[in-house]
Motif scaffolding. Structure first.
Motif, PDB file in Angstrom:
ATOM      1  N   THR A 183       1.353   4.999   1.329  1.00  0.00           N
ATOM      2  CA  THR A 183       0.935   5.868   2.430  1.00  0.00           C
ATOM      3  C   THR A 183       1.494   7.265   2.182  1.00  0.00           C
ATOM      4  O   THR A 183       2.679   7.417   1.896  1.00  0.00           O
ATOM      5  N   ASP A 220       0.829  -1.201   0.000  1.00  0.00           N
ATOM      6  CA  ASP A 220       0.000   0.000   0.000  1.00  0.00           C
ATOM      7  C   ASP A 220       0.863   1.251   0.000  1.00  0.00           C
ATOM      8  O   ASP A 220       1.950   1.278   0.596  1.00  0.00           O
ATOM      9  N   GLU A 242       4.464   5.441  -4.878  1.00  0.00           N
ATOM     10  CA  GLU A 242       3.417   4.860  -5.725  1.00  0.00           C
ATOM     11  C   GLU A 242       4.014   3.956  -6.791  1.00  0.00           C
ATOM     12  O   GLU A 242       3.470   2.897  -7.111  1.00  0.00           O
ATOM     13  N   THR A 246      -3.585  -6.891  -3.927  1.00  0.00           N
ATOM     14  CA  THR A 246      -4.478  -6.182  -3.034  1.00  0.00           C
ATOM     15  C   THR A 246      -3.926  -6.159  -1.640  1.00  0.00           C
ATOM     16  O   THR A 246      -3.046  -6.903  -1.301  1.00  0.00           O
ATOM     17  N   ARG A 300       2.320  -5.498   3.624  1.00  0.00           N
ATOM     18  CA  ARG A 300       1.585  -6.365   4.541  1.00  0.00           C
ATOM     19  C   ARG A 300       2.129  -7.778   4.385  1.00  0.00           C
ATOM     20  O   ARG A 300       2.091  -8.351   3.292  1.00  0.00           O
ATOM     21  N   VAL A 360       4.946   0.707  -5.166  1.00  0.00           N
ATOM     22  CA  VAL A 360       3.768  -0.124  -4.922  1.00  0.00           C
ATOM     23  C   VAL A 360       3.332  -0.827  -6.210  1.00  0.00           C
ATOM     24  O   VAL A 360       3.005  -2.027  -6.207  1.00  0.00           O
ATOM     25  N   THR A 386       3.604  -5.619   9.449  1.00  0.00           N
ATOM     26  CA  THR A 386       3.855  -4.744   8.303  1.00  0.00           C
ATOM     27  C   THR A 386       5.316  -4.305   8.295  1.00  0.00           C
ATOM     28  O   THR A 386       5.995  -4.341   9.323  1.00  0.00           O
ATOM     29  N   ARG A 421       3.152  -4.838  -6.492  1.00  0.00           N
ATOM     30  CA  ARG A 421       1.873  -5.496  -6.786  1.00  0.00           C
ATOM     31  C   ARG A 421       1.930  -6.287  -8.084  1.00  0.00           C
ATOM     32  O   ARG A 421       1.305  -7.346  -8.204  1.00  0.00           O
TER      33      ARG A 421
END
Length: 204
Positions: free
Chosen positions: A135, A133, A184, A204, A169, A187, A175, A191
């Motif tokens: 942040t 994710d 970003e 996800t 995660r 991430v 974490t 992913r």
């Protein structure tokens, strides 16, 4: 200190580096091609000031050892010398190790190297990652200070400056958070490499 001018947004023109010239290019304005290897970093220049304070403590301890008269009051002098040298070394290591952090994401793992010599270092295999994710705002207050942090209810973090970061995660329920520019992009790179788990969409 490289705080971002707008909370929740990456700094303009800073999108992390990749191993290929066009792998980091954006397409369609909202998606980016996943690079073979993603590189990112973050820097906190104010740590150099703290390092200078540590160097001053170390120099004071050496000066006391060399210039002082050791014929009287030896015990207090020894304590002063040892205290200054120990404090200086601790501050120097604790600040220089977290002036800079480098993050690398490849098909196997995420690797974090701290400082310009890469210590401490952490390598997290992506097959242990459940999700990633973005942040927008990580601060030392969230983790109790700068550097490599651990909190039993949260997990671990590498915090070198305020601003955006990545939160992994992990499969054990903990974490791992790291402050890095173009979080970003990191991430997306993570992913895009996560393997789907039963009943859970990838990434996800």
């Amino acid at each position: 200190m490289r705080d971002h001018p707008h909370e929740g947004a990456a700094a303009p023109g800073n999108h992390g580096s990749t191993d290929s010239d066009d792998s980091g290019a954006r397409s369609g304005g909202s998606h980016a091609e996943i690079p073979e290897v993603w590189h990112g970093s973050a820097t906190n220049r104010i740590q150099w000031l703290l390092a200078a304070i540590g160097a001053a403590c170390l120099a004071l301890g050496i000066l006391l050892a060399v210039e002082s008269n050791w014929t009287s009051g030896r015990a207090p002098l020894v304590m002063s010398v040892v205290g200054c040298v120990a404090a200086g070394l601790l501050v120097l290591f604790g600040t220089l190790a977290f002036v800079h952090v480098a993050v690398r994401v490849d098909k196997e793992c995420l690797e974090v190297r701290c400082g310009h010599i890469g210590v401490p270092r952490r390598r997290i295999p992506l097959d242990t990652v459940v999700g990633a994710d973005f942040t927008p705002q990580v601060t030392p207050r969230h983790w109790g200070g700068w550097g490599y942090r651990w909190r039993p209810e949260q997990g671990t973090a590498v915090v070198v400056r305020r601003g955006e970061g990545v939160v992994l995660r992990l499969g054990d329920g903990m974490t791992f958070t790291v402050t890095v520019d173009d979080a970003e992009g990191a991430v997306r790179a993570i992913r895009g490499r996560l393997r789907p788990r039963e009943g859970t969409p990838a990434g996800t």
